[in-house]
Design a protein around this motif. Structure first.
Motif, PDB file in Angstrom:
ATOM      1  N   VAL A 170     -31.701 -54.100  87.384  1.00  0.00           N
ATOM      2  CA  VAL A 170     -32.070 -54.626  86.254  1.00  0.00           C
ATOM      3  C   VAL A 170     -31.010 -53.950  85.156  1.00  0.00           C
ATOM      4  CG1 VAL A 170     -33.537 -54.730  84.096  1.00  0.00           C
ATOM      5  CG2 VAL A 170     -34.210 -55.024  86.506  1.00  0.00           C
ATOM      6  N   ASN A 171     -30.740 -52.613  84.969  1.00  0.00           N
ATOM      7  CA  ASN A 171     -29.878 -51.915  84.306  1.00  0.00           C
ATOM      8  C   ASN A 171     -28.377 -51.954  84.841  1.00  0.00           C
ATOM      9  OD1 ASN A 171     -31.979 -51.584  82.359  1.00  0.00           O
ATOM     10  ND2 ASN A 171     -32.582 -49.747  83.526  1.00  0.00           N
ATOM     11  N   GLN A 172     -27.474 -52.868  84.634  1.00  0.00           N
ATOM     12  CA  GLN A 172     -26.294 -52.945  85.281  1.00  0.00           C
ATOM     13  C   GLN A 172     -25.443 -51.598  84.961  1.00  0.00           C
ATOM     14  OE1 GLN A 172     -25.269 -54.771  87.878  1.00  0.00           O
ATOM     15  NE2 GLN A 172     -27.446 -55.563  87.988  1.00  0.00           N
ATOM     16  N   GLN A 173     -25.473 -51.354  83.581  1.00  0.00           N
ATOM     17  CA  GLN A 173     -24.647 -50.228  83.348  1.00  0.00           C
ATOM     18  C   GLN A 173     -25.525 -49.041  82.871  1.00  0.00           C
ATOM     19  OE1 GLN A 173     -22.564 -51.664  79.607  1.00  0.00           O
ATOM     20  NE2 GLN A 173     -20.880 -52.773  81.204  1.00  0.00           N
ATOM     21  N   VAL A 174     -25.283 -47.909  83.237  1.00  0.00           N
ATOM     22  CA  VAL A 174     -26.122 -46.790  83.054  1.00  0.00           C
ATOM     23  C   VAL A 174     -25.144 -45.520  82.761  1.00  0.00           C
ATOM     24  CG1 VAL A 174     -27.853 -47.326  84.671  1.00  0.00           C
ATOM     25  CG2 VAL A 174     -26.140 -46.153  85.681  1.00  0.00           C
ATOM     26  N   PRO A 175     -25.540 -44.565  81.992  1.00  0.00           N
ATOM     27  CA  PRO A 175     -24.674 -43.489  81.795  1.00  0.00           C
ATOM     28  C   PRO A 175     -24.764 -42.553  82.969  1.00  0.00           C
ATOM     29  CG  PRO A 175     -26.800 -43.087  80.710  1.00  0.00           C
ATOM     30  CD  PRO A 175     -26.825 -44.402  81.192  1.00  0.00           C
ATOM     31  N   CYS A 176     -23.684 -41.798  83.390  1.00  0.00           N
ATOM     32  CA  CYS A 176     -23.485 -41.248  84.441  1.00  0.00           C
ATOM     33  C   CYS A 176     -22.465 -39.916  84.159  1.00  0.00           C
ATOM     34  CB  CYS A 176     -22.882 -41.774  85.783  1.00  0.00           C
ATOM     35  SG  CYS A 176     -21.319 -42.697  85.304  1.00  0.00           S
ATOM     36  N   TYR A 177     -22.439 -39.217  85.024  1.00  0.00           N
ATOM     37  CA  TYR A 177     -21.590 -37.908  85.230  1.00  0.00           C
ATOM     38  C   TYR A 177     -20.402 -37.860  86.235  1.00  0.00           C
ATOM     39  CZ  TYR A 177     -24.605 -36.334  81.367  1.00  0.00           C
ATOM     40  OH  TYR A 177     -25.593 -36.238  80.259  1.00  0.00           O
TER      41      TYR A 177
END
Length: 237
Positions: A170-177
């Protein structure tokens, strides 16, 4: 008769003076005793305050040591320091992984959980990387996004993994490191110990250290001012 009366008056006056002196001496002794008790109680309170301050400083140093070998060490060793935006490309369950759970004294049993693999594109650069939940998941499994705590109910673990997969879809864009040096191909969804965790972990021992130091400084300042007042009083006398 005149000399006899004068002698009697002088004797009575002398006795009155002796009584006045004895009463004054008693009051002075009581006053000195009260002052000694007050000074003793004040010194005892100051000693307790100094011990409290030293205890707070010692506790803060011990907390700094524990944090240094746990949170701060993990934070410093982590190479996933750069924050970016990851676009989810694929989120699928590939296979079942075995895990063992504790069932009693010297008892271990095997259970299974689905292995969820998630691939993302970092900052729309076309670089495809495998996404892991955090450093622990990265170290525990080089394939699975999330490694749940092993339990007997494998259905509950399967349901949890599938819920995670649906949320990522559902959440195609997510914050990441990610690793800016690109030595690590994988990226992380969250850091185990980020900037906020390190700040809050250091806040309490820092406050305790400052409080203990302030208590000791205030006690020493009070003692200095008390001695200064005594010296000024002696000079005026």
């Amino acid at each position: 008769m005149f000399f006899v009366a004068g002698a009697k008056n002088a004797a009575g006056h002398g006795r009155g003076n002796e009584r006045s002196r004895s009463i004054y001496q008693k009051f002075r002794e009581v006053d000195i005793l009260d002052k000694k008790k007050t000074v003793t109680a004040q010194k005892a309170g100051e000693d307790r305050a100094i011990l409290l301050g030293l205890g707070m400083i010692l506790s803060s140093v011990m907390m700094y040591f524990v944090l240094g070998i746990t949170i701060l060490r993990s934070y410093a060793d982590s190479v996933w320091t750069e924050e970016g935006v990851c676009v989810v490309l694929n989120s699928t369950v590939t296979a079942d992984m075995n895990c063992s759970y504790h069932c009693g004294t010297d008892c271990w049993r095997v259970s299974k959980y689905p292995c969820l693999q998630v691939y993302v594109s970092v900052n729309n650069t076309g670089r495809v990387s495998r996404l892991s939940h955090n450093e622990e998941a990265q170290d525990s499994s080089s394939e699975c996004f999330y490694v749940p705590r092993c339990q007997k109910d494998s259905v509950a673990m399967h349901t949890m993994i599938m819920n995670i997969s649906e949320r990522l879809k559902v959440n195609q864009q997510v914050p990441c490191y990610f690793d800016p040096s690109e030595e690590q191909d994988g990226v992380l969804l969250t850091r185990l110990y980020g900037h906020s965790a390190v700040f809050h972990s250091l806040l309490w021992p820092s406050g305790m250290l400052a409080g203990g130091t302030l208590i000791i400084v205030m006690v020493k300042l009070t003692q200095y001012l008390s001695r200064l007042c005594e010296e000024i009083g002696k000079i005026k006398r």
